[in-house]
Design an enzyme around this catalytic site. Sequence first.
Site, short mmCIF file in Angstrom:
data_model
loop_
_atom_site.label_atom_id
_atom_site.label_comp_id
_atom_site.label_asym_id
_atom_site.label_seq_id
_atom_site.Cartn_x
_atom_site.Cartn_y
_atom_site.Cartn_z
N GLU A 84 -10.47 -27.29 29.48
CA GLU A 84 -10.09 -27.85 28.19
C GLU A 84 -8.58 -28.04 28.17
O GLU A 84 -7.82 -27.06 28.24
CB GLU A 84 -10.53 -26.95 27.04
CG GLU A 84 -10.23 -27.55 25.68
CD GLU A 84 -10.78 -26.74 24.53
OE1 GLU A 84 -11.11 -27.32 23.49
OE2 GLU A 84 -10.86 -25.50 24.67
N GLY B 178 -12.97 -20.11 18.62
CA GLY B 178 -11.86 -19.80 19.52
C GLY B 178 -12.22 -20.11 20.96
O GLY B 178 -13.11 -20.91 21.25
N LYS C 254 -10.29 -12.47 9.67
CA LYS C 254 -9.28 -12.10 10.64
C LYS C 254 -8.79 -13.42 11.24
O LYS C 254 -9.45 -14.02 12.07
CB LYS C 254 -9.86 -11.18 11.72
CG LYS C 254 -8.79 -10.54 12.64
CD LYS C 254 -8.16 -11.52 13.59
CE LYS C 254 -7.05 -10.88 14.42
NZ LYS C 254 -6.17 -11.87 15.06
N HIS C 255 -7.63 -13.87 10.77
CA HIS C 255 -7.10 -15.15 11.23
C HIS C 255 -6.24 -14.94 12.48
O HIS C 255 -5.89 -13.81 12.85
CB HIS C 255 -6.27 -15.80 10.12
CG HIS C 255 -6.40 -17.29 10.06
ND1 HIS C 255 -6.59 -18.06 11.17
CD2 HIS C 255 -6.37 -18.16 9.00
CE1 HIS C 255 -6.67 -19.34 10.83
NE2 HIS C 255 -6.56 -19.42 9.51
N GLU D 137 -18.20 -21.01 18.01
CA GLU D 137 -17.74 -22.34 18.41
C GLU D 137 -16.58 -22.14 19.36
O GLU D 137 -15.53 -21.63 18.98
CB GLU D 137 -17.33 -23.17 17.19
CG GLU D 137 -17.20 -24.66 17.48
CD GLU D 137 -15.80 -25.06 17.88
OE1 GLU D 137 -15.50 -25.05 19.11
OE2 GLU D 137 -14.99 -25.36 16.99
N LEU D 138 -16.76 -22.55 20.64
CA LEU D 138 -15.86 -22.12 21.71
C LEU D 138 -15.14 -23.25 22.41
O LEU D 138 -14.73 -23.13 23.56
CB LEU D 138 -16.66 -21.30 22.74
CG LEU D 138 -17.49 -20.14 22.14
CD1 LEU D 138 -18.27 -19.44 23.23
CD2 LEU D 138 -16.57 -19.16 21.41
N CYS E 63 -10.45 -28.77 19.22
CA CYS E 63 -11.62 -28.45 20.04
C CYS E 63 -12.48 -29.67 20.28
O CYS E 63 -13.07 -29.83 21.36
CB CYS E 63 -12.42 -27.32 19.41
SG CYS E 63 -12.97 -27.65 17.72
N TRP F 115 -5.87 -20.94 15.07
CA TRP F 115 -4.68 -21.46 14.39
C TRP F 115 -4.67 -22.98 14.24
O TRP F 115 -3.91 -23.52 13.44
CB TRP F 115 -3.42 -21.06 15.17
CG TRP F 115 -3.54 -21.37 16.64
CD1 TRP F 115 -3.95 -20.52 17.63
CD2 TRP F 115 -3.31 -22.62 17.29
NE1 TRP F 115 -3.99 -21.15 18.85
CE2 TRP F 115 -3.59 -22.45 18.67
CE3 TRP F 115 -2.88 -23.87 16.84
CZ2 TRP F 115 -3.47 -23.48 19.60
CZ3 TRP F 115 -2.76 -24.90 17.76
CH2 TRP F 115 -3.05 -24.70 19.13
N ASN F 116 -5.48 -23.72 15.01
CA ASN F 116 -5.23 -25.17 15.12
C ASN F 116 -5.59 -25.96 13.86
O ASN F 116 -4.94 -26.96 13.56
CB ASN F 116 -5.95 -25.75 16.35
CG ASN F 116 -7.44 -25.55 16.33
OD1 ASN F 116 -7.96 -24.61 15.72
ND2 ASN F 116 -8.16 -26.43 17.00
#
Length: 454
Positions: free
Chosen positions: A359, A206, A154-155, A228-229, A262, A130-131
């Site tokens: 994080e 995510g 799939k958002h 990408e985490l 992120c 969502w960011n």
Amino acid sequence: MNAMVSINPANGNVNGEFELHSSEEVNSILKRSSETFLEWSSLAAAERGVYLEDVAAMLRKEEQDLAETITKEMGKPIKQSLPEVEKCASMFDYFASNIESLLEPDVVDDASSAFISFEPMGTILAIKPWNFPLWQVLSAASHVLAGGNTMVLKHSSYVPMCALKIEEIFEKAGVPKGVFQTLLVDGPMASSLISRPEITAVSFTGGLPSGQKVAETAGRNMKKCVLELGGSDPFIVLEDADIEMAAKVAVSGRFINTGQTCISSKRFIVDESIADEFTALFVEKTRALKLGDPLDPETDLGPLVREDQVALLEAQVSEAVSMGAKVELEGGSMEGEGYYFSPVVLSDVTVDMGVMKEETFGPVAPIIAVKDEAEAMNIANATEFGLGASIWSGDEVKASSLACQIQAGVVGVNGFFRPEANLPFGGVKKSGIGRELSRFGFYEFMNIKSTKVY
């Protein structure tokens, strides 16, 4: 859950409710995507390029509406939502201009009649957060679609309005129906999609736990995935740095998107000889940020996306203070409507505190003083993540050399790295697998085929 509920984080009000797609609707969407792939992939590269240019034009035409939707749905200040839309448009322009060169076969040796070609894989499932609700989707879609693949999205359940707006942009741009489609489904349904035969690969952005599950499912089904985490990015300021400029960029790098990024700077590692001066400047510039209504064009900091994110940040700050961190700027959750959290700046932090290991997804900035470059580098790399980093020094040759020692996918020297179309983006260690953007991201979702004529 039978519906996705869109909530305005600035006031807690419901923007709207959106029914989830039924199993039959999901089947229809996937079938259409597979069928459209045959048509889309057979187009000449230049023809697909024209469609991408049309998408870029439509993004610019709908810029204000899209930006306001972002702001109302996840709280990003409008002054940052508008550039997000433009950056997406620029990304489509870039790949529209470069499709033909990217797809040009690579002749290995004229004498041996061997060449390498690049062919699309099929339908790519994009699972996105969502960011940056437009950028996270469209930065991937730009090169995935350019290569001749189709995509289903799939958002995040937090941004169904954005998800539907993105699909609408492709429709308004005249892109063939089925090239890009949005799925409104819950987490379990999204996980089940990975094993579907219609899906050939997965693009995921995510958190680490969800990414691990995606990787496990993709692995069991022998499907390519790019992950990408997130990160815990170090911002290293050496004793010979331009302290004023470093502090200015540090504030921007930490608090863009209200710290919910992120790749934002999350750990400030500063030479002890300049730590006090840097901290004072950092606090001064942080105080100058305007927190408030995200639709106000003067606002720098909006609300956090949800109330549970406020609670998580409070817990991280409380733990650090209980372990001896000094509060340089006192902030935290705010009374009244909305999920607001004013910036917190901490000093005297230690490497065993959660704010240095986890994080921190919000406006919290921990500053740690170090005795020399060696200690700075050790602390910078003492994390399970490895997405981005910044390093500051008056000696660019030295800084560039040290940048090579940082365990990260992207590094900014005397600056804050921002994704660009022609540069690969992604991380190492637990920050992810694979790359997006540039030719490296483009080829992630292509079959790289070797052919030799004997």
